[in-house]
Design a protein around this motif. Structure first.
Motif, mmCIF file in Angstrom:
data_model
loop_
_atom_site.group_PDB
_atom_site.id
_atom_site.type_symbol
_atom_site.label_atom_id
_atom_site.label_comp_id
_atom_site.label_asym_id
_atom_site.label_seq_id
_atom_site.Cartn_x
_atom_site.Cartn_y
_atom_site.Cartn_z
ATOM 1 N N GLU A 192 -0.548 -7.568 3.155
ATOM 2 C CA GLU A 192 -1.689 -8.008 3.960
ATOM 3 C C GLU A 192 -2.134 -9.402 3.528
ATOM 4 O O GLU A 192 -2.351 -10.292 4.361
ATOM 5 C CB GLU A 192 -2.840 -7.011 3.803
ATOM 6 C CG GLU A 192 -4.130 -7.452 4.465
ATOM 7 C CD GLU A 192 -5.311 -6.597 4.035
ATOM 8 O OE1 GLU A 192 -6.157 -6.330 4.888
ATOM 9 O OE2 GLU A 192 -5.392 -6.213 2.847
ATOM 10 N N LYS A 193 -2.267 -9.613 2.235
ATOM 11 C CA LYS A 193 -2.702 -10.917 1.713
ATOM 12 C C LYS A 193 -1.722 -12.027 2.095
ATOM 13 O O LYS A 193 -2.132 -13.107 2.519
ATOM 14 C CB LYS A 193 -2.846 -10.838 0.188
ATOM 15 C CG LYS A 193 -3.298 -12.118 -0.442
ATOM 16 C CD LYS A 193 -3.424 -11.995 -1.945
ATOM 17 C CE LYS A 193 -3.810 -13.329 -2.548
ATOM 18 N NZ LYS A 193 -3.806 -13.297 -3.999
ATOM 19 N N ILE A 194 -0.430 -11.734 1.989
ATOM 20 C CA ILE A 194 0.586 -12.725 2.355
ATOM 21 C C ILE A 194 0.495 -13.067 3.837
ATOM 22 O O ILE A 194 0.568 -14.236 4.226
ATOM 23 C CB ILE A 194 1.995 -12.198 1.996
ATOM 24 C CG1 ILE A 194 2.159 -12.122 0.479
ATOM 25 C CG2 ILE A 194 3.085 -13.074 2.621
ATOM 26 C CD1 ILE A 194 3.382 -11.356 0.025
ATOM 27 N N GLN A 195 0.302 -12.058 4.682
ATOM 28 C CA GLN A 195 0.192 -12.280 6.128
ATOM 29 C C GLN A 195 -1.039 -13.122 6.473
ATOM 30 O O GLN A 195 -0.970 -14.003 7.327
ATOM 31 C CB GLN A 195 0.130 -10.943 6.862
ATOM 32 C CG GLN A 195 1.422 -10.178 6.854
ATOM 33 C CD GLN A 195 2.448 -10.817 7.775
ATOM 34 O OE1 GLN A 195 2.153 -11.135 8.911
ATOM 35 N NE2 GLN A 195 3.647 -10.993 7.279
ATOM 36 N N LEU A 211 -0.999 1.829 -1.254
ATOM 37 C CA LEU A 211 -2.104 0.968 -0.824
ATOM 38 C C LEU A 211 -2.021 -0.403 -1.478
ATOM 39 O O LEU A 211 -2.188 -1.428 -0.812
ATOM 40 C CB LEU A 211 -3.443 1.632 -1.138
ATOM 41 C CG LEU A 211 -4.686 0.812 -0.819
ATOM 42 C CD1 LEU A 211 -4.770 0.498 0.661
ATOM 43 C CD2 LEU A 211 -5.939 1.531 -1.289
ATOM 44 N N GLU A 212 -1.735 -0.446 -2.771
ATOM 45 C CA GLU A 212 -1.636 -1.731 -3.471
ATOM 46 C C GLU A 212 -0.518 -2.597 -2.893
ATOM 47 O O GLU A 212 -0.690 -3.804 -2.691
ATOM 48 C CB GLU A 212 -1.409 -1.502 -4.960
ATOM 49 C CG GLU A 212 -2.626 -0.960 -5.683
ATOM 50 C CD GLU A 212 -2.336 -0.572 -7.126
ATOM 51 O OE1 GLU A 212 -1.180 -0.731 -7.588
ATOM 52 O OE2 GLU A 212 -3.276 -0.109 -7.794
ATOM 53 N N LYS A 213 0.620 -1.981 -2.605
ATOM 54 C CA LYS A 213 1.736 -2.741 -2.040
ATOM 55 C C LYS A 213 1.409 -3.239 -0.634
ATOM 56 O O LYS A 213 1.737 -4.378 -0.279
ATOM 57 C CB LYS A 213 3.004 -1.890 -2.030
ATOM 58 C CG LYS A 213 3.574 -1.654 -3.418
ATOM 59 C CD LYS A 213 4.827 -0.816 -3.380
ATOM 60 C CE LYS A 213 5.418 -0.634 -4.754
ATOM 61 N NZ LYS A 213 6.701 0.081 -4.725
ATOM 62 N N ILE A 218 2.815 10.160 6.347
ATOM 63 C CA ILE A 218 2.906 9.344 5.136
ATOM 64 C C ILE A 218 1.585 9.452 4.388
ATOM 65 O O ILE A 218 0.524 9.149 4.944
ATOM 66 C CB ILE A 218 3.192 7.865 5.480
ATOM 67 C CG1 ILE A 218 4.509 7.761 6.247
ATOM 68 C CG2 ILE A 218 3.217 7.019 4.219
ATOM 69 C CD1 ILE A 218 4.778 6.379 6.816
ATOM 70 N N ASP A 219 1.647 9.876 3.128
ATOM 71 C CA ASP A 219 0.445 9.967 2.306
ATOM 72 C C ASP A 219 0.121 8.607 1.722
ATOM 73 O O ASP A 219 0.993 7.923 1.177
ATOM 74 C CB ASP A 219 0.635 10.969 1.166
ATOM 75 C CG ASP A 219 0.721 12.396 1.669
ATOM 76 O OD1 ASP A 219 0.046 12.705 2.667
ATOM 77 O OD2 ASP A 219 1.474 13.189 1.069
#
Length: 80
Positions: A67-70, A60-62, A53-54
């Motif tokens: 990450e922020k939600i977690q 990265l933004e998604k 996966i590139d």
């Protein structure tokens, strides 16, 4: 009965990538417990490349949104 959620085709790669990088969390420990502080993005990039996966800017933004939600959920849970 459980039904698979409707996921847009472009977001399948995000979900697959998120599953791959789940072991890349960094934590801080205090007397109150261990709390996630974020993803180790160097390790995540390596694991994604090995998985084929590139890491694009959009991916990265998604992943950073997830990450922020977690992190917010973990901190909210720790406050109770």
């Amino acid at each position: 009965m459980y039904a698979q959620p409707d996921i847009l085709p472009g977001n399948w790669q995000v979900l697959i990538a998120w599953k791959v990088i789940q072991r890349c969390w960094k934590y801080v420990t205090t007397m109150a417990g261990a709390y996630p502080i974020g993803i180790d993005w160097l390790e995540a990039d390596y694991l994604l490349r090995v998985s084929g996966i590139d890491m694009s800017r959009l991916l990265l933004e998604k992943l950073q949104v997830i990450e922020k939600i977690q992190i917010e959920a973990a901190l909210e849970k720790g406050d109770k």
